[in-house]
Design a protein around this motif. Structure first.
Motif, PDB file in Angstrom:
ATOM      1  N   PHE A   1      38.237  76.426  11.816  1.00 40.19           N
ATOM      2  CA  PHE A   1      36.669  76.527  11.864  1.00 40.19           C
ATOM      3  C   PHE A   1      36.153  75.825  13.262  1.00 40.19           C
ATOM      4  N   TYR A   2      35.009  76.260  13.399  1.00 45.16           N
ATOM      5  CA  TYR A   2      34.433  75.489  14.664  1.00 45.16           C
ATOM      6  C   TYR A   2      33.436  74.624  14.445  1.00 45.16           C
ATOM      7  N   ARG A   3      33.262  73.549  15.040  1.00 47.11           N
ATOM      8  CA  ARG A   3      32.246  72.556  14.986  1.00 47.11           C
ATOM      9  C   ARG A   3      31.668  72.009  16.429  1.00 47.11           C
ATOM     10  N   LEU A   4      30.476  71.725  16.351  1.00 50.60           N
ATOM     11  CA  LEU A   4      29.984  71.222  17.604  1.00 50.60           C
ATOM     12  C   LEU A   4      30.388  69.788  17.786  1.00 50.60           C
TER      13      LEU A   4
ATOM     14  N   ALA B   1      25.644  74.130  14.257  1.00 47.59           N
ATOM     15  CA  ALA B   1      24.988  72.810  13.996  1.00 47.59           C
ATOM     16  C   ALA B   1      24.613  72.791  12.408  1.00 47.59           C
ATOM     17  N   PHE B   2      24.020  74.208  12.236  1.00 44.93           N
ATOM     18  CA  PHE B   2      23.583  74.231  10.886  1.00 44.93           C
ATOM     19  C   PHE B   2      24.669  74.087   9.792  1.00 44.93           C
ATOM     20  N   ALA B   3      25.963  74.596  10.354  1.00 41.67           N
ATOM     21  CA  ALA B   3      27.308  74.564   9.535  1.00 41.67           C
ATOM     22  C   ALA B   3      27.784  72.999   9.289  1.00 41.67           C
ATOM     23  N   GLY B   4      27.081  72.229  10.153  1.00 42.79           N
ATOM     24  CA  GLY B   4      27.378  70.825   9.995  1.00 42.79           C
ATOM     25  C   GLY B   4      28.908  70.375  10.192  1.00 42.79           C
ATOM     26  N   LYS B   5      29.689  69.347   9.848  1.00 44.97           N
ATOM     27  CA  LYS B   5      30.825  68.780  10.145  1.00 44.97           C
ATOM     28  C   LYS B   5      31.972  69.471   9.508  1.00 44.97           C
TER      29      LYS B   5
END
Length: 112
Positions: free
Chosen positions: A83-86, A37-41
């Motif tokens: 890269f991984y994102r929520l 979540a902190f890493a963003g989009k």
């Protein structure tokens, strides 16, 4: 009296959400979700996630796979890296349905 059909609906929705509950029930995966979540989009790669943790890259990858399998995490390829994102919006739809059903059951119970 609580509607038996609502109770059955709640049971089915709980069954649908079991894997999500299991995935989110682990403290390591909870921290990964917060890091994502902190890493963003843009997302974050395994190496950078490992740098924020005491876990090894393979351990991070394992936890990311669990989250990916239930639709909470989405891998995105940038060049040669992943890269991984929520992806919570879609993953939480079944949980929202369960909560709505439980609220309806509780409302019925309060009306008695």
């Amino acid at each position: 009296m609580i509607d038996p059909e609502k109770m059955e609906q709640a049971r089915e929705e709980f069954r649908t959400c079991i894997q999500t509950f299991n995935a989110l029930g682990d403290a390591t995966r909870q921290k990964l979700c917060l890091d994502l979540a902190f890493a963003g989009k843009e997302g974050i790669n395994v190496a950078d996630l490992a740098g924020k943790s005491i876990l090894s890259r393979p351990a991070i990858s394992h936890h990311l796979k669990v989250l990916k399998d239930v639709g909470i995490v989405e891998p995105v390829k940038h060049g040669t890296q992943i890269f991984y994102r929520l992806r919570l919006k879609e993953a939480l739809i079944p949980l929202r349905g369960l909560l709505q059903t439980l609220e309806e059951i509780l409302k019925e119970e309060d009306e008695e």
